[in-house]
Each structure stands twice: as C-alpha cells, then as structure tokens.
Design a protein around this motif. Structure first.
Motif, PDB file in Angstrom:
ATOM      1  N   HIS A  48     -16.512  -7.333 -39.545  1.00 56.30           N
ATOM      2  CA  HIS A  48     -17.327  -8.013 -38.530  1.00 56.30           C
ATOM      3  C   HIS A  48     -16.566  -9.232 -38.035  1.00 56.30           C
ATOM      4  O   HIS A  48     -16.103 -10.055 -38.839  1.00 56.30           O
ATOM      5  CB  HIS A  48     -18.680  -8.439 -39.103  1.00 56.30           C
ATOM      6  CG  HIS A  48     -19.528  -9.193 -38.124  1.00 56.30           C
ATOM      7  ND1 HIS A  48     -20.165  -8.584 -37.065  1.00 56.30           N
ATOM      8  CD2 HIS A  48     -19.823 -10.527 -38.024  1.00 56.30           C
ATOM      9  CE1 HIS A  48     -20.819  -9.482 -36.371  1.00 56.30           C
ATOM     10  NE2 HIS A  48     -20.633 -10.668 -36.926  1.00 56.30           N
ATOM     11  N   ALA A  49     -16.417  -9.349 -36.712  1.00 57.54           N
ATOM     12  CA  ALA A  49     -15.628 -10.429 -36.121  1.00 57.54           C
ATOM     13  C   ALA A  49     -16.490 -11.293 -35.215  1.00 57.54           C
ATOM     14  O   ALA A  49     -17.323 -10.793 -34.450  1.00 57.54           O
ATOM     15  CB  ALA A  49     -14.464  -9.850 -35.326  1.00 57.54           C
ATOM     16  N   THR A  50     -16.285 -12.599 -35.297  1.00 57.46           N
ATOM     17  CA  THR A  50     -16.877 -13.546 -34.347  1.00 57.46           C
ATOM     18  C   THR A  50     -15.752 -14.405 -33.792  1.00 57.46           C
ATOM     19  O   THR A  50     -14.769 -14.703 -34.490  1.00 57.46           O
ATOM     20  CB  THR A  50     -17.940 -14.438 -35.013  1.00 57.46           C
ATOM     21  OG1 THR A  50     -17.372 -15.100 -36.151  1.00 57.46           O
ATOM     22  CG2 THR A  50     -19.139 -13.624 -35.449  1.00 57.46           C
ATOM     23  N   ARG A  51     -15.883 -14.822 -32.537  1.00 58.39           N
ATOM     24  CA  ARG A  51     -14.821 -15.533 -31.846  1.00 58.39           C
ATOM     25  C   ARG A  51     -15.318 -16.875 -31.321  1.00 58.39           C
ATOM     26  O   ARG A  51     -16.435 -16.979 -30.825  1.00 58.39           O
ATOM     27  CB  ARG A  51     -14.298 -14.692 -30.679  1.00 58.39           C
ATOM     28  CG  ARG A  51     -13.849 -13.291 -31.075  1.00 58.39           C
ATOM     29  CD  ARG A  51     -13.844 -12.371 -29.866  1.00 58.39           C
ATOM     30  NE  ARG A  51     -13.495 -11.000 -30.190  1.00 58.39           N
ATOM     31  CZ  ARG A  51     -14.333 -10.110 -30.694  1.00 58.39           C
ATOM     32  NH1 ARG A  51     -15.590 -10.458 -30.966  1.00 58.39           N
ATOM     33  NH2 ARG A  51     -13.943  -8.874 -30.941  1.00 58.39           N
ATOM     34  N   ASP A  52     -14.453 -17.886 -31.394  1.00 60.91           N
ATOM     35  CA  ASP A  52     -14.721 -19.198 -30.818  1.00 60.91           C
ATOM     36  C   ASP A  52     -13.404 -19.710 -30.249  1.00 60.91           C
ATOM     37  O   ASP A  52     -12.638 -20.394 -30.930  1.00 60.91           O
ATOM     38  CB  ASP A  52     -15.268 -20.158 -31.887  1.00 60.91           C
ATOM     39  CG  ASP A  52     -15.643 -21.510 -31.306  1.00 60.91           C
ATOM     40  OD1 ASP A  52     -15.633 -21.653 -30.062  1.00 60.91           O
ATOM     41  OD2 ASP A  52     -15.927 -22.439 -32.089  1.00 60.91           O
ATOM     42  N   GLY A  53     -13.131 -19.334 -29.009  1.00 56.77           N
ATOM     43  CA  GLY A  53     -11.845 -19.667 -28.420  1.00 56.77           C
ATOM     44  C   GLY A  53     -10.725 -18.938 -29.130  1.00 56.77           C
ATOM     45  O   GLY A  53     -10.744 -17.716 -29.274  1.00 56.77           O
TER      46      GLY A  53
END
Length: 354
Positions: A105-110
């Motif tokens: 599971h991946a989350t991105r912030d810039g």
C-alpha cells in the motif's frame, strides 16, 4: 472419392476443434476443479463422455443418430463449462502463503512515498524464515539507480525478473511481480494458464528478496545496472506504485504467458519509452538481458558475456552472510564487480542541445 474428400473437409477440422476444446476442458477442470482429487476426476470423466460422443458422431456415417446428437451434446457441455469458467474470479481473500500474504500500500506526499507492507524476511531455507513486514519512507528526488535482477530457476530460457531501485542514502528497494500462492500451494507454469493463482506485487528489502533466491533457494542470480535517466527511473518507480494501487483495488490472475513478471514490467516501461519493440525474449524471460542489451540500456562498453560474468552474484551473496546481517553490506557486496550503466550527463533529464 469426391464424396470422401468433401466429408473429410468438415470432419477433420471439427474433430480437431473437439480435441482441442476437450483437452482445454480437462486441464481447466484439473487445475480449477474441486479440491478433492476424486471429485476432479469424476468431473473430468463426465466432461470427456460428451467429447467422446462428438468424436464418434463425427467419424460415423451421416445417417447415424450420433452424427448430430454427439456434437450437439458436446456443444451443450461446452456451454456449461464456459458458464462455470466465468464464475471463477480473482480474490484477495484466501489463505495466502506467508511471503505473499500482504498487499503493498502506497501513499504519496510530493517526493515522499510511504510504503506499507514492505517485506524484510530473514530467510534460512525456503521453509524456515522470520517474517517481518515494515512501513518505510522513500524520497523520490534522491533516486540514483535502477538495476535488473534476473534469477534462473528452470533452465536458461526461464527466469524471474526483478527491478531494484537505489537511493542516495544507500538503501535499495526491489519490486517483484509474483504468483500469489495459497498456503502450501506449489507454483505450476501450466496451471497458471488456468487461473490457478492470483498476481501480487511485492516490494522488498534486497537482502530479503534477492538473497532468498541466491542463498536460500540456490537459484543462479545475475544483476545488471540499467541506463535510465533520473526522470525515467522516477517514472518507472511511480509506474510500480500505480500497479500496486490497481492490484489493491482489483485483484487479477497471474498468467504464465500474458500477465507475468516480465510482461507487466514491459507494459510499464512502454509508457515511459513509446514504441518499445515487442520481442520473443519478453516471454522467454531468461533472455531478457540480451533484449535490454540490444536496446543499449546496459553498459555496452562490455560484451554481454562479460556483463553476465561480472553480474553473477551468488558467490558474493553467500560470502556476505559471513559479514553479519547488514542489508547495506549485502547490497554493496553483490555490486562489487557490476559495471555501472547509469546516465552520467549532468542534464540527463533534459533533451540534448543542438
């Protein structure tokens, strides 16, 4: 004589269709039928009876009742089998083998990517290991390298392919498209044509996913530095994240021919490099390094045979176990003799100037 030839014109092709369809049905029922072997054999027998009636009907004179009834009965059986086949759908809810039990599971912030369920097992043998799943963060602005790992487990033509990304802090993260086996299930290349297993994207520590193949399983493993600009490295990394999102939202079956560890990577790279040519070596994945070398994406200052010699990591991987259990030491050891193919231009991400 003319009548015989005309008869053969329809009998032979029809018999071939029945033979191929019945063979496909036998394999489908064997690999996806009931768990009980006795029940599977019963269903296979019931499937073969109308197939036999169809073959008899094709072979005997046209006036006999089975000439029409046999093929018609088989046609009905085909419809029933097709309806059953379309009820088989992929799922995330099974009793999975421990090494493929969790979804990435991946989350991105810039530039910052947080990955949950990164695998970092300590392998002693195939069956003896310490399971560890970790949450890690990576800064995509610090991507420095992309390496191809090719692990041969069944002859020179068949290999598993992985991609390892290196970061400025010395860490490496490997992505691997794999068969999502259930607990106790053995991989079958033939069975994977018949919806036997789902597909999973594993993100793992190098000392886990590379070392298990070289040290615990005894496969022959090669590492190649791939020439990609930083922009293309990032695009490929993000393509893997998109693949993980899609698999998390919609499970898919692994297919030995059309949806495997090499063809999916090809589909991702094709988005980065439009017009990337299709080649048989994408199916015979053991020859993938030859294909990438011909594209000029490996270090062509060396002959491919020399890259293979330098990239064979097994001895260095095994020797690294004597130096402790450091991931950094393992990653450094397996790269000791591998020539870099990185794009060295300061403005590699910009188009060349006239």
């Amino acid at each position: 004589m003319k009548a015989l030839l005309l008869s053969l014109l329809w009998r032979v092709p029809l018999a071939l269709v029945v033979l191929l369809a019945s063979s496909w049905g036998v394999l489908a029922l064997y690999f996806r039928g009931p768990e009980s072997l006795a029940l599977r054999l019963l269903f296979i027998t019931l499937w073969l009876l109308p197939a036999l009636a169809a073959m008899v009907g094709i072979a005997i004179p046209r006036s006999a009742p089975l000439t029409v009834a046999g093929p018609a009965l088989f046609g009905l059986a085909v419809v029933v089998l097709a309806v059953w086949w379309h009820t088989i759908t992929p799922s995330h809810n099974r009793d999975w083998a421990p090494d493929v039990a969790r979804l990435l599971h991946a989350t991105r912030d810039g530039d910052i990517v947080t990955l949950e369920n990164v695998r970092n097992f300590e392998w002693r043998t195939r069956e003896d290991f310490d399971a560890r799943w970790e949450t890690r963060q990576y800064d995509l602005s610090t991507l420095e390298s992309a390496d191809l790992v090719v692990s041969y487990w069944m002859g020179p033509a068949i290999a598993h392919t992985l991609v390892s990304f290196g970061f400025a802090d010395g860490r490496h993260l490997v992505f691997s498209v794999e068969v999502r086996r259930t607990r106790g299930q053995k991989f079958s290349a033939l069975g994977s044509f018949f919806r036997q297993s789902e597909l999973v994207l594993v993100a793992a520590d190098e000392r886990d996913i590379v070392r298990t193949r070289s040290n615990a399983r005894g496969e022959s493993v090669y590492l190649y530095s791939v020439a990609l600009s930083k922009a293309d490295m990032r695009s490929l990394f993000e393509a893997y994240l998109q693949e993980s999102d899609q698999l998390e939202n919609e499970p898919r079956f692994y297919n030995t021919l059309t949806s495997n560890c090499t063809t999916i990577v090809y589909d991702m790279v094709k988005r980065i490099v439009p017009g990337l040519p299709w080649d048989y070596r994408l199916l015979a994945s053991g020859y993938l390094p030859d294909y990438i070398y011909d594209l000029g994406a490996l270090n062509t200052d060396f002959a491919l045979a020399e890259l293979e010699r330098r990239g064979h990591i097994n001895q260095r991987a095994i020797a690294s176990d004597h130096d402790g259990h450091s991931t950094a030491a393992f990653s450094q050891a397996i790269r000791e003799t591998v020539p870099s193919a990185r794009i060295e231009r300061h403005n590699a991400d910009e188009p060349p100037q006239p």
